[in-house]
Design an enzyme around this catalytic site. Sequence first.
Site, PDB file in Angstrom:
ATOM      1  N   GLY A  55       0.947  -1.363   0.287  1.00 24.62           N
ATOM      2  CA  GLY A  55      -0.258  -0.049   0.460  1.00 24.62           C
ATOM      3  C   GLY A  55       1.001   1.142   0.021  1.00 24.62           C
ATOM      4  N   THR A  56       1.967   1.273  -0.180  1.00 25.70           N
ATOM      5  CA  THR A  56       3.439   2.112  -0.020  1.00 25.70           C
ATOM      6  C   THR A  56       3.502   2.564  -0.840  1.00 25.70           C
ATOM      7  OG1 THR A  56       4.896   0.755   0.272  1.00 25.70           O
ATOM      8  CG2 THR A  56       4.406   0.932   1.882  1.00 25.70           C
TER       9      THR A  56
ATOM     10  N   GLY B  62      12.147  -2.667   1.087  1.00 28.24           N
ATOM     11  CA  GLY B  62      12.204  -3.123   0.054  1.00 28.24           C
ATOM     12  C   GLY B  62      12.558  -2.721  -1.061  1.00 28.24           C
TER      13      GLY B  62
ATOM     14  N   ARG C 249      18.684   8.881  -2.399  1.00 32.66           N
ATOM     15  CA  ARG C 249      18.026   9.592  -3.546  1.00 32.66           C
ATOM     16  C   ARG C 249      16.183   9.367  -3.088  1.00 32.66           C
ATOM     17  NH1 ARG C 249      19.437   7.059  -8.183  1.00 32.66           N
ATOM     18  NH2 ARG C 249      20.407   9.180  -9.175  1.00 32.66           N
TER      19      ARG C 249
ATOM     20  N   ASN D 211      10.180   8.398  -5.871  1.00 27.86           N
ATOM     21  CA  ASN D 211       9.310   9.285  -5.812  1.00 27.86           C
ATOM     22  C   ASN D 211       8.627  10.234  -4.932  1.00 27.86           C
ATOM     23  OD1 ASN D 211       6.426  10.111  -5.877  1.00 27.86           O
ATOM     24  ND2 ASN D 211       5.624   8.003  -7.164  1.00 27.86           N
TER      25      ASN D 211
ATOM     26  N   LYS E 229       6.119  11.594  -3.967  1.00 24.62           N
ATOM     27  CA  LYS E 229       5.293  11.822  -3.201  1.00 24.62           C
ATOM     28  C   LYS E 229       4.871  10.748  -3.046  1.00 24.62           C
ATOM     29  CE  LYS E 229       1.311  12.732  -6.223  1.00 24.62           C
ATOM     30  NZ  LYS E 229      -0.272  13.422  -6.880  1.00 24.62           N
TER      31      LYS E 229
ATOM     32  N   LYS F 184      17.993   5.141   0.816  1.00 25.41           N
ATOM     33  CA  LYS F 184      18.252   3.990   1.846  1.00 25.41           C
ATOM     34  C   LYS F 184      17.069   4.575   2.468  1.00 25.41           C
ATOM     35  CE  LYS F 184      22.407   7.295   3.667  1.00 25.41           C
ATOM     36  NZ  LYS F 184      22.756   8.529   4.832  1.00 25.41           N
TER      37      LYS F 184
ATOM     38  N   GLY G  70      10.539   4.250   5.047  1.00 25.17           N
ATOM     39  CA  GLY G  70       9.472   3.815   5.646  1.00 25.17           C
ATOM     40  C   GLY G  70       9.616   4.033   6.739  1.00 25.17           C
ATOM     41  N   GLU G  71      10.373   3.781   7.435  1.00 21.65           N
ATOM     42  CA  GLU G  71      10.455   3.757   9.225  1.00 21.65           C
ATOM     43  C   GLU G  71      11.004   5.489   9.638  1.00 21.65           C
ATOM     44  OE1 GLU G  71      10.365  -0.300  10.371  1.00 21.65           O
ATOM     45  OE2 GLU G  71      11.725  -0.195   8.368  1.00 21.65           O
TER      46      GLU G  71
END
Lengths: 700, 329
Positions: free
Chosen positions: A465-466, A507, A588, A591, A593, A661, A664-665
């Site tokens: 969903g990310t 990921g 980098r 995306n 968004k 890098k 997500g967290e």
Amino acid sequence: MSIIPARAMGRPLDRFDGADKVRGLAPYAYEHPVARPAYLSAVRSTIATGQIMGIDCSQASAQPGVLGVLTHLNAPRLGTDDGELRILQSEEVAFRGQFVGAVIAETSEIARHAAGLVRVDYRPRPHDVDLESSREQGRLRVPQQIMPMFPVTVDKGDVESALAAASVRVEHNYRTPWYNHNPIEPHTTIACWNDDQLTLYVSTQYLMGVRSTVAAAFRLDPQQVRVYAPHVGGAFGSKVPVHSDLILAVMAAQLVPGRSVRFALTRHQMFTQTGYRSPTIQRVRLGADAEGRLTAVDHESFEQTSRLGEFAEHATRATPTMYATPHLRIRQQVAALDLPTPSIMRAPGESVGMFALESAMDELAVACGLDPVELRLRNEPVAHPLDGRPFSSRGLAACLREGARRFGWQPRQATTTPSRQDGWLVGTGVAASTYPVLRLPGSKATIRVTPDGRYTVLMAAVDIGTGTRTALTQVAADALRVDLAQVELRLGDTAYPPAAQEGGSAGITSWGATICVGADELRRRIAAEHGGTIPADGLEVTVDMPENPHLEQYAMHAFGAQFAEVRVHGETGEIRVPRQLGVFAVGRVVNPKTARSQLIGGMTMGLSMALHEASLLDPRYGHVINHDLATYHVSSNADVPAVQAHWIAEQDDQLNPVGIKGAGEIGIVGAAAAIANAVHHATGVRVRELPITLDKLLTV
Amino acid sequence: MRPFRYERATDPDGAVALLSRSPQAAFLGGGTNLVDLMKLDVARPDLLIDIRGAVSGVIEELPDGGVRIGAGVSNSDLAAEPLIRERYPVVAQAVLNGASTQLRNVATVGGNLLQRTRCLYFQDITTACNKRQPGSGCSAIDGHNRDLAILGTSPDCIATQPSDLAVALAAVDATVQTVGPDGSRGIPLTELHRLPGSEPQHDNVLAHGELITAVDLPPLAMAARSRYRKIRDRASYAFALVSVAAAIDVADGQVRDVRIALGGVAHKPWRARRAEDLLRGGPATEDRLRRAAEAELAEAQPQSDNAFKIPLARNAIVRTVLDLVEAER
């Protein structure tokens, strides 16, 4: 290492599957159309520990539409040692809410009703679910090493002597509560046995893990198990490991071969069956000279695990990376309790550990009479404080400066008085963020090209969903040096080459690196074997994830700085956070968004952690008692008026061919401390136990 | 969740007759609380009688200048109604401070008043609860009770009444109109809910089969400048830790009349009559307000986790009424 040039990368593309999701056309695991589904409903223990003395299934079995009842008496014997997965294997009960049976029926309503008719007689035993008393009585142990690159015990120099000699000392305990993941999509499965083939639709972050775990548990060849996960509705780490719900669904499907068994956990069950973040009790001791330069850092964390398995929330993990200090001590201990096993939850370790460390740094700033931004800048290390390796890149100072500029941070001494507006006390706070650059092994990718210039990339990776499907396609297009429209990425099926999990903010890092190697190999073969022209019958390569030669040489971490404005009502203690602003150094940005969504999502979850979330364990019963979203509060729209995420330009050639890098967290890391520090600035009250609720700030 | 039958009633008498014949039946309005409780196996009706077609869904002006709200009016429509917003803003504000837009769109006025407590233990059938299972014990007294009552509790139950709307209606002296097996009657809203005593299984005074058909608001000039202040753990929807519904009439610096009701503190909307009596006939100063609030809360008995509600309720009363007074100047 050279990183690939960006053409498609850097563009803020909408998610390719966004429109389908909004229109309900993207099937999640439970929704996948199957013929004649059967439905599963679970029976859970109502004692915390003890033995099942008898199970009466007669009423349940007699219900029209019931296809079968599973108990420990008829369940298949499992080939796994994982205590959490070994359900229905004996009469033993290890925690309250553990699966002790299940009903399979023609409809979900019949299954749920019949599950309520299964009568279980228990002989309970006294249970121990109390972390505080385990700590007080020393019933603790050092956890087995969590990840080899991050030690759980550190002794550098002599912390005690350095603390004794320090001009300024800060020593406090910090507490964080039990947290549950609560993705909107619960854990769901469709399981179907056909002859010796098992087909699974699963809401998972790790298809290969599902396949290997289920194969081992049911003594199958992994080739007998096909796993699909086309779309996943959030996870926050709870869907990395296989949990017992999947085992139960596969067991149930064995009872009705040829039929597809649908199983979705209820929200209540999501608080027990899918892992959680352990509560932590952390002690931080800091020593500094009169100018605020750290001379000693000591960080201890006490947490819980279960008697079924070990998981330690590595709360001290980030501490050695953060600040220059000659003396450093780290301890990490767990108590085994009669509870479910904790598990990975967004930024496991850093999220709660950095609440403690960054609160303590704020306390040190106050004690030294220093601006908290300046204090952090003064303690910037030139190399990794623990092993002396250089950082591949370290953007903390740049993030602090850029964040202070964007936020309008007013440098201050400890004596600054906060402002008051219309009965609200207003304050601001800052905290640092960090997360390691992880590399998850085990990925392969296949890339096919046809003479019309169309490329297909196949991997058993997953988009939870990310926006991974979109961002990874951007990576692939740039790796292949072709237009985005020429690339099709296929994920979510174990028929594709294996892929590591969607976890550890790694990921796209891991999968993207693999795709880069595949693209190089494909180009090389076209040039070397086909004279630079795509052959008439196309070409296909399959490659492994590359090694990183710089891994031992450099310390690789993402950093960030978070700022928050807090308002506390002078008469009611109500807390509002009108502004959060984070600046991050994450390499980098593929995306902008979807990366921004991850960062502000993490910051919002950090706000939620600061002010709202807490699973309340009732020690008499042994389970979390606020097990729904009406009583387990998470920050919702009105709580999050303005959250901004920015990033600094950071080129790091040592990481991976994509130059990223992971994002997500890191957003959740430091967010709670920034808010707690702002609360202190506004009110003078230092809250060291989350969540910060109004009763802790109410002036009586 | 258990199997159940579903029927639609088309008029109040039919609904009452149907329910009176079925000891395990329940009326269904919007179902936003009842259906949740059925899924949790807390509520176990064998028959649901949908009364949305049996009771009025309109708001009308009464000849005396009051307003009648049909029990089937949705919470959203109630909050949007100009008659309510102009004459009883406290009612509209209370509704908008409760639940989410989606819930308010389907929840009814009658159902809102009869929603059950959100005590954690009441909603978990694997724990003891005297309200859910009389005689089983109260898990909350020695358990997690931060959200629960400080006034009018009993050794058997410390649950709170969760409706914001009920608190506002208590402040403006609303009357609940019902039809039951023994005919129709009007019940002052302040007497609809009861204190738990030794029978916490009874939230209210309604007989089995008694149906709320409407809520009447009396003409009350000062209600035009009334206010609802809700204090909760987050800015987004959540149940009240403490709420205050207030209206005040000040003339020549003296309090002529005042209405104060509290939510989140008791098993019923807590009309603060002692505070009201102390305030009438004197100036509306912060000091007098504080003493009146303290007198109202003098008998509060906090639980292990909720002593903060006493100063919170006091401060909320003072601030809410002071804001009204200052707005009127």
